[in-house]
Design an enzyme around this catalytic site. Structure first.
Site, short mmCIF file in Angstrom:
data_model
loop_
_atom_site.label_atom_id
_atom_site.label_comp_id
_atom_site.label_asym_id
_atom_site.label_seq_id
_atom_site.Cartn_x
_atom_site.Cartn_y
_atom_site.Cartn_z
N HIS A 252 0.84 -1.20 0.00
CA HIS A 252 0.00 0.00 0.00
C HIS A 252 0.88 1.25 0.00
O HIS A 252 1.56 1.54 0.97
CB HIS A 252 -0.93 0.03 1.21
CG HIS A 252 -1.79 1.27 1.24
ND1 HIS A 252 -3.05 1.31 0.68
CD2 HIS A 252 -1.54 2.51 1.70
CE1 HIS A 252 -3.54 2.53 0.82
NE2 HIS A 252 -2.64 3.28 1.45
N GLY B 82 -7.68 13.55 -10.76
CA GLY B 82 -8.67 12.51 -10.97
C GLY B 82 -8.41 11.23 -10.21
O GLY B 82 -9.09 10.23 -10.43
N HIS C 101 -4.42 4.27 -3.54
CA HIS C 101 -3.48 3.13 -3.51
C HIS C 101 -2.91 3.12 -4.92
O HIS C 101 -3.66 2.87 -5.89
CB HIS C 101 -4.23 1.84 -3.16
CG HIS C 101 -3.38 0.61 -3.10
ND1 HIS C 101 -3.41 -0.28 -2.03
CD2 HIS C 101 -2.49 0.10 -3.99
CE1 HIS C 101 -2.57 -1.27 -2.27
NE2 HIS C 101 -2.00 -1.07 -3.45
N HIS D 229 -1.70 2.89 -8.53
CA HIS D 229 -2.04 1.91 -9.57
C HIS D 229 -1.75 2.49 -10.94
O HIS D 229 -1.78 3.70 -11.13
CB HIS D 229 -3.51 1.48 -9.47
CG HIS D 229 -4.47 2.62 -9.44
ND1 HIS D 229 -4.71 3.36 -8.30
CD2 HIS D 229 -5.23 3.18 -10.41
CE1 HIS D 229 -5.60 4.30 -8.56
NE2 HIS D 229 -5.92 4.23 -9.84
P1 5GP Z 1 -8.09 6.50 -10.23
O1 5GP Z 1 -9.15 7.48 -10.62
O2 5GP Z 1 -7.87 6.48 -8.74
O3 5GP Z 1 -6.83 6.65 -11.02
O4 5GP Z 1 -8.64 5.09 -10.66
C1 5GP Z 1 -9.36 4.25 -9.82
C2 5GP Z 1 -10.03 3.24 -10.70
O5 5GP Z 1 -10.44 2.16 -9.90
C3 5GP Z 1 -11.28 3.77 -11.41
O6 5GP Z 1 -11.10 3.67 -12.82
C4 5GP Z 1 -12.40 2.88 -10.90
O7 5GP Z 1 -13.35 2.55 -11.89
C5 5GP Z 1 -11.67 1.66 -10.38
N1 5GP Z 1 -12.30 1.01 -9.24
C6 5GP Z 1 -12.79 1.61 -8.12
N2 5GP Z 1 -13.29 0.69 -7.28
C7 5GP Z 1 -13.11 -0.51 -7.87
C8 5GP Z 1 -13.42 -1.85 -7.47
O8 5GP Z 1 -13.98 -2.12 -6.40
N3 5GP Z 1 -13.09 -2.84 -8.33
C9 5GP Z 1 -12.48 -2.59 -9.53
N4 5GP Z 1 -12.21 -3.64 -10.30
N5 5GP Z 1 -12.16 -1.34 -9.94
C10 5GP Z 1 -12.48 -0.32 -9.11
ZN ZN Z 2 -4.25 -0.05 -0.19
#
Ligand code: 5GP
Ligand code: ZN
Length: 105
Positions: free
Chosen positions: A46, A89, A94, A96
């Protein structure tokens, strides 16, 4: 981080299917895809975001994971995205890497 959704996914709490995994990361489909293929490469460790990352080795391992999973899945053309910070955004704090391919929305 008990309240982190990706840590919960990593622990298998939601039964999320891992498309690929190695020592450093797991890869699963984004729940709300923004392209025909939308995968997330998530480190087992994390780290809130790139701003908090101080292990350059981990970043290299994550990028190699991108390469490994795209090769395995036959994805030859793809975009990688890392959102860092709320205003950029980032929704899940965490670190990714998004892998997007085809039919961008
Ligand atoms: P960020 O906006 O933080 O870069 O991207 C987070 C991504 O995680 C988003 O595209 C969102 O759709 C995805 N996401 C959020 N919650 C979950 C989840 O519970 N499962 C999966 N598979 N994707 C998730
Ligand atoms: Zn985490």
């Amino acid at each position: 981080m008990t309240d982190c959704i990706f840590c919960k996914i990593l622990k298998g709490e939601f039964g999320t299917e891992f498309i690929y995994e190695n020592e450093y990361a797991v890869v699963f489909k984004d729940i709300n895809p923004k392209a025909d293929i939308h995968l997330l490469v998530v480190p087992r460790l994390h780290v809130e975001s790139l701003n908090e990352l101080d292990d350059e080795n981990l970043l290299a391992k994550l990028m190699m994971t991108v390469k490994e999973v795209t090769k395995k899945e036959g994805i030859n053309s793809f975009r990688t995205v890392i959102n860092t910070g709320k205003e950029a955004g980032q929704e899940v704090f965490h670190l990714h890497i998004h892998i997007l391919s085809g039919g961008f929305k």
